[in-house]
Design a protein around this motif. Sequence first.
Motif, PDB file in Angstrom:
ATOM      1  N   PHE A  58      41.160  42.375  45.075  1.00 50.47           N
ATOM      2  CA  PHE A  58      42.565  42.274  44.678  1.00 50.47           C
ATOM      3  C   PHE A  58      42.665  41.613  43.307  1.00 50.47           C
ATOM      4  CE2 PHE A  58      46.938  40.312  45.872  1.00 50.47           C
ATOM      5  CZ  PHE A  58      47.587  41.301  45.151  1.00 50.47           C
ATOM      6  N   THR A  59      42.601  42.400  42.278  1.00 49.22           N
ATOM      7  CA  THR A  59      42.624  41.893  40.914  1.00 49.22           C
ATOM      8  C   THR A  59      44.046  41.666  40.422  1.00 49.22           C
ATOM      9  OG1 THR A  59      42.115  42.490  38.615  1.00 49.22           O
ATOM     10  CG2 THR A  59      42.402  44.299  40.159  1.00 49.22           C
ATOM     11  N   ALA A  60      44.200  40.655  39.565  1.00 47.39           N
ATOM     12  CA  ALA A  60      45.508  40.408  38.957  1.00 47.39           C
ATOM     13  C   ALA A  60      45.945  41.568  38.081  1.00 47.39           C
ATOM     14  CB  ALA A  60      45.456  39.117  38.131  1.00 47.39           C
ATOM     15  N   LYS A  61      44.990  42.406  37.678  1.00 45.83           N
ATOM     16  CA  LYS A  61      45.316  43.558  36.845  1.00 45.83           C
ATOM     17  C   LYS A  61      46.107  44.623  37.602  1.00 45.83           C
ATOM     18  CE  LYS A  61      40.962  43.992  35.633  1.00 45.83           C
ATOM     19  NZ  LYS A  61      39.723  44.507  34.991  1.00 45.83           N
ATOM     20  N   GLY A  92      37.733  39.528  41.885  1.00 43.06           N
ATOM     21  CA  GLY A  92      38.484  40.466  41.062  1.00 43.06           C
ATOM     22  C   GLY A  92      37.767  41.804  40.969  1.00 43.06           C
ATOM     23  N   HIS A  93      38.041  42.533  39.884  1.00 41.90           N
ATOM     24  CA  HIS A  93      37.400  43.843  39.725  1.00 41.90           C
ATOM     25  C   HIS A  93      37.414  44.234  38.252  1.00 41.90           C
ATOM     26  CE1 HIS A  93      36.327  48.042  40.646  1.00 41.90           C
ATOM     27  NE2 HIS A  93      35.987  47.594  41.847  1.00 41.90           N
ATOM     28  N   ARG A  94      36.421  45.018  37.872  1.00 39.64           N
ATOM     29  CA  ARG A  94      36.341  45.470  36.474  1.00 39.64           C
ATOM     30  C   ARG A  94      37.410  46.513  36.162  1.00 39.64           C
ATOM     31  NH1 ARG A  94      33.753  50.393  36.761  1.00 39.64           N
ATOM     32  NH2 ARG A  94      32.689  50.773  38.748  1.00 39.64           N
ATOM     33  N   ARG A 123      36.728  39.826  29.466  1.00 35.88           N
ATOM     34  CA  ARG A 123      36.067  39.791  30.768  1.00 35.88           C
ATOM     35  C   ARG A 123      36.684  38.745  31.697  1.00 35.88           C
ATOM     36  NH1 ARG A 123      29.527  39.682  32.055  1.00 35.88           N
ATOM     37  NH2 ARG A 123      29.757  40.231  34.257  1.00 35.88           N
ATOM     38  N   LYS A 124      37.362  37.771  31.139  1.00 36.00           N
ATOM     39  CA  LYS A 124      38.036  36.777  31.966  1.00 36.00           C
ATOM     40  C   LYS A 124      38.981  37.453  32.949  1.00 36.00           C
ATOM     41  CE  LYS A 124      41.695  34.804  30.478  1.00 36.00           C
ATOM     42  NZ  LYS A 124      42.766  34.015  29.823  1.00 36.00           N
ATOM     43  N   GLN A 125      39.617  38.554  32.533  1.00 32.83           N
ATOM     44  CA  GLN A 125      40.575  39.240  33.390  1.00 32.83           C
ATOM     45  C   GLN A 125      39.925  39.824  34.642  1.00 32.83           C
ATOM     46  OE1 GLN A 125      43.768  38.915  32.847  1.00 32.83           O
ATOM     47  NE2 GLN A 125      43.225  37.749  31.007  1.00 32.83           N
ATOM     48  N   ASP A 126      38.610  40.066  34.581  1.00 32.34           N
ATOM     49  CA  ASP A 126      37.912  40.589  35.755  1.00 32.34           C
ATOM     50  C   ASP A 126      37.840  39.560  36.877  1.00 32.34           C
ATOM     51  OD1 ASP A 126      37.552  42.858  34.266  1.00 32.34           O
ATOM     52  OD2 ASP A 126      35.440  42.490  33.816  1.00 32.34           O
ATOM     53  N   PHE A 127      38.044  38.277  36.543  1.00 29.98           N
ATOM     54  CA  PHE A 127      37.974  37.208  37.542  1.00 29.98           C
ATOM     55  C   PHE A 127      39.365  36.658  37.896  1.00 29.98           C
ATOM     56  CE2 PHE A 127      33.802  37.454  35.713  1.00 29.98           C
ATOM     57  CZ  PHE A 127      32.944  37.183  36.764  1.00 29.98           C
ATOM     58  N   HIS A 128      40.391  37.131  37.217  1.00 26.11           N
ATOM     59  CA  HIS A 128      41.756  36.668  37.465  1.00 26.11           C
ATOM     60  C   HIS A 128      42.285  37.322  38.737  1.00 26.11           C
ATOM     61  CE1 HIS A 128      46.107  36.165  35.745  1.00 26.11           C
ATOM     62  NE2 HIS A 128      45.845  35.304  36.706  1.00 26.11           N
ATOM     63  N   ALA A 132      38.687  33.888  40.570  1.00 21.45           N
ATOM     64  CA  ALA A 132      37.618  34.029  41.557  1.00 21.45           C
ATOM     65  C   ALA A 132      36.415  33.217  41.118  1.00 21.45           C
ATOM     66  CB  ALA A 132      37.245  35.496  41.720  1.00 21.45           C
ATOM     67  N   SER A 133      35.702  32.662  42.087  1.00 19.13           N
ATOM     68  CA  SER A 133      34.525  31.855  41.775  1.00 19.13           C
ATOM     69  C   SER A 133      33.332  32.719  41.406  1.00 19.13           C
ATOM     70  CB  SER A 133      34.173  30.967  42.972  1.00 19.13           C
ATOM     71  OG  SER A 133      33.056  30.154  42.691  1.00 19.13           O
ATOM     72  N   GLY A 134      33.259  33.908  41.992  1.00 23.06           N
ATOM     73  CA  GLY A 134      32.131  34.795  41.741  1.00 23.06           C
ATOM     74  C   GLY A 134      32.571  36.241  41.687  1.00 23.06           C
ATOM     75  N   ASP A 135      31.587  37.127  41.763  1.00 23.11           N
ATOM     76  CA  ASP A 135      31.860  38.550  41.588  1.00 23.11           C
ATOM     77  C   ASP A 135      31.490  39.394  42.795  1.00 23.11           C
ATOM     78  OD1 ASP A 135      29.151  38.146  41.372  1.00 23.11           O
ATOM     79  OD2 ASP A 135      28.959  38.983  39.357  1.00 23.11           O
ATOM     80  N   ARG A 136      31.208  38.739  43.949  1.00 22.07           N
ATOM     81  CA  ARG A 136      30.867  39.501  45.149  1.00 22.07           C
ATOM     82  C   ARG A 136      31.588  38.900  46.354  1.00 22.07           C
ATOM     83  NH1 ARG A 136      25.335  39.185  43.592  1.00 22.07           N
ATOM     84  NH2 ARG A 136      24.791  38.191  45.568  1.00 22.07           N
ATOM     85  N   SER A 137      31.701  39.715  47.397  1.00 26.44           N
ATOM     86  CA  SER A 137      32.476  39.307  48.573  1.00 26.44           C
ATOM     87  C   SER A 137      31.916  38.075  49.248  1.00 26.44           C
ATOM     88  CB  SER A 137      32.542  40.463  49.574  1.00 26.44           C
ATOM     89  OG  SER A 137      33.233  41.566  49.039  1.00 26.44           O
TER      90      SER A 137
END
Length: 560
Positions: free
Chosen positions: A225-228, A434-436, A444-449, A258-263
Amino acid sequence: MDLSTAGYLTLLPALVLTVMPNLLPTKLALLLRSLLSAELFLVSFIAVADLEVFRTWGFHLDSTPLHFLKSPREAAASVASSPLLLLGTVFISLMVGGYSVFNQLLVGFLKQFKPVRWWIASPVLLVATAALIIPIRGGSQLAPMNVSTVYFSPVAFANYAAVTPQWNFIHSCLEQNKYGTNPYIFFPKGEANRTLQALYQPAGNSASLLTTDTPNILFIVWESFTAKSVAALGGRSGITPHFEKLSQEGLFFSQLYASGDRSEKGLIALLSGFPAQATASIMTLPTKAAKLPTLGQKLKTAGYQTSFYYGGETEFANIKSYLYHNRFDRIISKTDFPRNQWNSKWGAHDHVVYNRILSDLGSSSQPFFVTFFTLSSHEPFEVPMPAVFPGDDEESLFLNSLYYADRSLGEFVAQAKKQPWWSNTLIIITADHGHRLPKLSADRKQDFHIPMLWTGGALKAKPQLIDRIGSQTDLAATLLNQLKLNASEFRWSRDLLHPHNRPFAYFAFNNGFGVVQPNRHLIFDNISRQLISSSGTIDQKDLELGEAYEEESYQDFLDK
């Protein structure tokens, strides 16, 4: 797990037969007897050592005792207190009994055969050897064999009893070899910890925003669920209309990362307040993950009825063992739903699980703590509805999956508002990561927002936008403080609602980290040792803060 262990042990004998099928039975028997005697020694030794390790330490034999070999005197002193005579007797009994049975079976079996031409037998035996991959990986399911596969009970001892010691030891050695020393030492001893103290200064509780200290809690962890995907956060419009409407009814956290990039990293951050690591994942190491504090444990102790819902396989990435560590009373997963309600890869669609939650909560005791980890917005983005965003490219499919997940959420909340438990329930909605996609900028910060929303009948605060920068890891302290429960165990978690907390977020990706602060952020690559992007005015102290966080959090991971 027994079959997986047997599959590994059968590999070498199978390869011998494959390479030399024309060997005389007597010579073949001698070769196999030598090989399998060595394996029998290994299996027996691990079985006996595991008995003593479990009696002494309460967990199965893993690579931990190997660390003591660096101090042989202390190791010998520890062994001296063990019942060596009894353990030795058990070991000899296993060796003698196992060898006798094996020798009789082997010799009797091989007497039935004569040498075979290799060009006939070897191809067949090669196929049979390759087929061992099925028992080795635990079957043909999506997730390969791991400790979670055999966990089945909220009672820890019952789960430990289901683990095969030999498999556990070898797996632990293979995994632990990756994590020997801290590769992120940037400061003299103690300085990194002192640098971080500025982030954890405020004491005391924030203002109460709930109608009660013991509300029901419904925690929805929305896959990717990305802020984008939220227009109010600068994302594309029309993707999550139901969530955006709900965001006007509660506390809408607009600067969460998000703290990381995986579930599995996101679940750990949310339920244990523990930050993601750049080159490791603590959930995949159950011995370490079992030492983390968890919201499930905390709320269970406080009298909550706890449950976890996931339409997929909880064995994936050792999620199930971590869920049992959370002390969830009930774990509902893929096999609890009919196959005709699954997508082709992961499991039950979101609306199916939401309906199950509604049904179950009708007879659930209160207060309850229900966590739902969604999956429909995970690749391959299959959803049971006509496409809203045209196109069969990856981005269009992803947007359609988010739209479906949002629609399912909206329908669920609409029904939840009609239930008798609604007035005493707090609903928290956020993401696992988040998601790319969708690609809106090169930042790239937006990928973690990611978004986070608190809503529900138990919320007495007026709807408001909370724009203080924070992390997934901060949820634990924020929630527990609202419940008047002690959050001190959650070392890395900070109360987002405390007015004097310093706005800060840290996230980790593959061998790098990011730091977000008011009016500036940086993203740092550990391999090249340089900033790969930044905004605002960045000074050396900002970089040092990120390095200190990475050093200390990774050391905490190693120390578990």
